[in-house]
Write a protein that holds these residues in place. Structure first.
Motif: not given
Length: 112
Positions: A16, A64, A67-69
């Motif tokens: 991350n 996030n 649904e998008q990173v």
């Protein structure tokens, strides 16, 4: 198609987070998303923040939005989708996404 360039061992990128690499003279941000397992995902986008030209996107916060990173720019907090480079707040500030592969524990990037 461009040649793949070795960046670093996958384990050198903490989960991350992102790192900056120079690929063919271009600043590229490479991100590792996941819990530090073999199932982690790797992404690469241009590292230059298009709003001011600073090479800082690799230091942004990963998260996030739906649904998008995304990564949030550390300067202006606008969000870039890691899979596509699209800027959510202003499509004109979108950056280019680049193909990434992990081979035998090594991260490789190709300029798109």
């Amino acid at each position: 198609m461009s040649t793949m360039t070795p960046i670093c061992p996958a384990n050198d990128i903490l989960p991350n987070t992102g790192v900056c690499a120079r690929v063919a003279g271009r600043h590229v941000a490479v991100f590792r998303v996941g819990a530090g397992t073999g199932a982690d995902s790797f992404f690469a986008i241009d590292n230059i923040d298009p709003k001011n030209g600073a090479s800082v996107l690799s230091r942004g916060l990963i998260g996030n939005l739906g649904e998008q990173v995304v990564v949030a720019s550390p300067l202006y907090k606008h969000h870039f989708v890691l899979a596509t480079g699209a800027c959510i707040e202003n499509p004109e500030w979108s950056v280019q996404a680049h193909p990434v592969e992990v081979r035998e524990g090594q991260v490789w990037v190709s300029l798109a």
